[in-house]
Motif scaffolding. Structure first.
Motif, PDB file in Angstrom:
ATOM      1  N   ILE A  97      -9.168   6.951  -8.852  1.00 46.06           N
ATOM      2  CA  ILE A  97      -8.374   5.751  -8.565  1.00 46.06           C
ATOM      3  C   ILE A  97      -9.263   4.580  -8.187  1.00 46.06           C
ATOM      4  O   ILE A  97      -9.049   3.442  -8.634  1.00 46.06           O
ATOM      5  CB  ILE A  97      -7.359   6.045  -7.444  1.00 46.06           C
ATOM      6  N   TRP A 127      -9.989   4.189 -12.622  1.00 48.17           N
ATOM      7  CA  TRP A 127      -8.700   3.622 -13.010  1.00 48.17           C
ATOM      8  C   TRP A 127      -8.566   2.205 -12.454  1.00 48.17           C
ATOM      9  O   TRP A 127      -7.609   1.874 -11.759  1.00 48.17           O
ATOM     10  CB  TRP A 127      -7.566   4.504 -12.526  1.00 48.17           C
ATOM     11  N   MET A 159      -3.555  -5.467  -6.128  1.00 49.82           N
ATOM     12  CA  MET A 159      -3.576  -4.464  -5.069  1.00 49.82           C
ATOM     13  C   MET A 159      -3.761  -5.050  -3.668  1.00 49.82           C
ATOM     14  O   MET A 159      -3.074  -4.635  -2.728  1.00 49.82           O
ATOM     15  CB  MET A 159      -4.638  -3.401  -5.358  1.00 49.82           C
ATOM     16  N   VAL A 174       5.329   3.193  -2.970  1.00 45.76           N
ATOM     17  CA  VAL A 174       4.344   3.851  -3.828  1.00 45.76           C
ATOM     18  C   VAL A 174       3.200   2.901  -4.164  1.00 45.76           C
ATOM     19  O   VAL A 174       2.022   3.289  -4.157  1.00 45.76           O
ATOM     20  CB  VAL A 174       5.009   4.378  -5.117  1.00 45.76           C
ATOM     21  N   TYR A 233      -0.661   3.549  -3.173  1.00 42.44           N
ATOM     22  CA  TYR A 233      -1.701   3.569  -4.208  1.00 42.44           C
ATOM     23  C   TYR A 233      -2.776   2.526  -3.908  1.00 42.44           C
ATOM     24  O   TYR A 233      -3.972   2.778  -4.112  1.00 42.44           O
ATOM     25  CB  TYR A 233      -1.063   3.296  -5.569  1.00 42.44           C
ATOM     26  N   SER A 234      -2.353   1.361  -3.407  1.00 41.32           N
ATOM     27  CA  SER A 234      -3.317   0.302  -3.122  1.00 41.32           C
ATOM     28  C   SER A 234      -4.296   0.696  -2.028  1.00 41.32           C
ATOM     29  O   SER A 234      -5.454   0.269  -2.038  1.00 41.32           O
ATOM     30  CB  SER A 234      -2.588  -0.986  -2.714  1.00 41.32           C
ATOM     31  N   TYR A 290      -6.835   2.657  -3.842  1.00 42.44           N
ATOM     32  CA  TYR A 290      -7.526   1.771  -4.781  1.00 42.44           C
ATOM     33  C   TYR A 290      -8.536   0.887  -4.048  1.00 42.44           C
ATOM     34  O   TYR A 290      -9.638   0.632  -4.548  1.00 42.44           O
ATOM     35  CB  TYR A 290      -6.496   0.904  -5.503  1.00 42.44           C
ATOM     36  N   PRO A 340      -6.687  10.139  -0.619  1.00 41.06           N
ATOM     37  CA  PRO A 340      -5.349  10.512  -1.093  1.00 41.06           C
ATOM     38  C   PRO A 340      -4.611  11.428  -0.125  1.00 41.06           C
ATOM     39  O   PRO A 340      -3.396  11.285   0.066  1.00 41.06           O
ATOM     40  CB  PRO A 340      -5.638  11.222  -2.423  1.00 41.06           C
TER      41      PRO A 340
END
Length: 208
Positions: free
Chosen positions: A9, A13, A22, A145, A149-150, A153, A159
């Motif tokens: 991530i 990604w 983000m 979500v 995720y940010s 990132y 995680p």
């Protein structure tokens, strides 16, 4: 596995638009005034459901945040950027993204990693939105979500921090809402019978 997912991530990604998006999603100073305005609007125009939602959400946020600080201090898990160079360490909001790897200075400034305050707060809000506003409330999970995720990132959390915080916050929120429902049924209904006649239950009588 935790490190492998993190590096996917955080390093692979990635994309320039995400480098701009983000930090905006993850910026509390941007979203806090919006939430305050929405809360005030619900208190004034939202009727019983709006006021009950604001009260229960604030109560759940206050309760869950009682544990964030002590858990961070007790567990003292290092953030990704404290143990290794990660990307991106710094991005300027609303300007051209400035991406670089973290340095020793970043590692000394960062706090500890678990639990994530961002994920905690947004999970509480999402769960309250879902229970009070059903179908439309579920849309807030998109924001939750995205925020979660940010945090990975941007190199702020592992995680596993995000996933564990989600379950922790969800459990705390359900406990608070169950207590609110119990208090409403046992105390408020006796002292305010007219109001209880229209709203016999705090959550169960709500419909989308």
């Amino acid at each position: 596995m935790d490190e492998r997912i993190f590096h996917l991530i955080n390093e692979r990604w990635t994309h320039p638009p995400l480098d701009l998006f983000m930090p905006i999603v993850s910026s509390a100073p941007i979203w806090s005034p919006i939430f305050v305005l929405i809360g005030i609007a619900l208190l004034i125009f939202g009727g019983f459901r709006g006021r009950a939602f604001v009260f229960c959400t604030l109560l759940a946020l206050g309760f869950s945040n009682l544990f964030v600080g002590p858990l961070k201090h007790t567990i003292a898990r290092s953030r990704p950027k404290q143990v290794q160079p990660v990307r991106p360490a710094f991005i300027t909001v609303f300007k051209k993204p400035r991406v670089r790897f973290s340095t020793e200075a970043d590692r000394s400034r960062a706090g500890v990693s678990f639990p994530s305050g961002h994920v905690n707060n947004n999970t509480v809000i999402a769960l309250c939105c879902t229970l009070f506003y059903r179908r439309w409330g579920k849309l807030y999970w998109i924001i939750t979500v995205a925020v979660a995720y940010s945090r990975i990132y941007l190199g702020a959390h592992w995680p596993s921090d995000v996933f564990a915080t989600f379950f922790l916050a969800a459990g705390e929120t359900l406990l608070v809402l169950a207590l609110c429902e119990l208090i409403w049924e046992k105390l408020v209904s006796r002292r305010l019978p007219e109001l209880a006649a229209h709203h016999p239950r705090l959550l169960s009588n709500l419909r989308s």
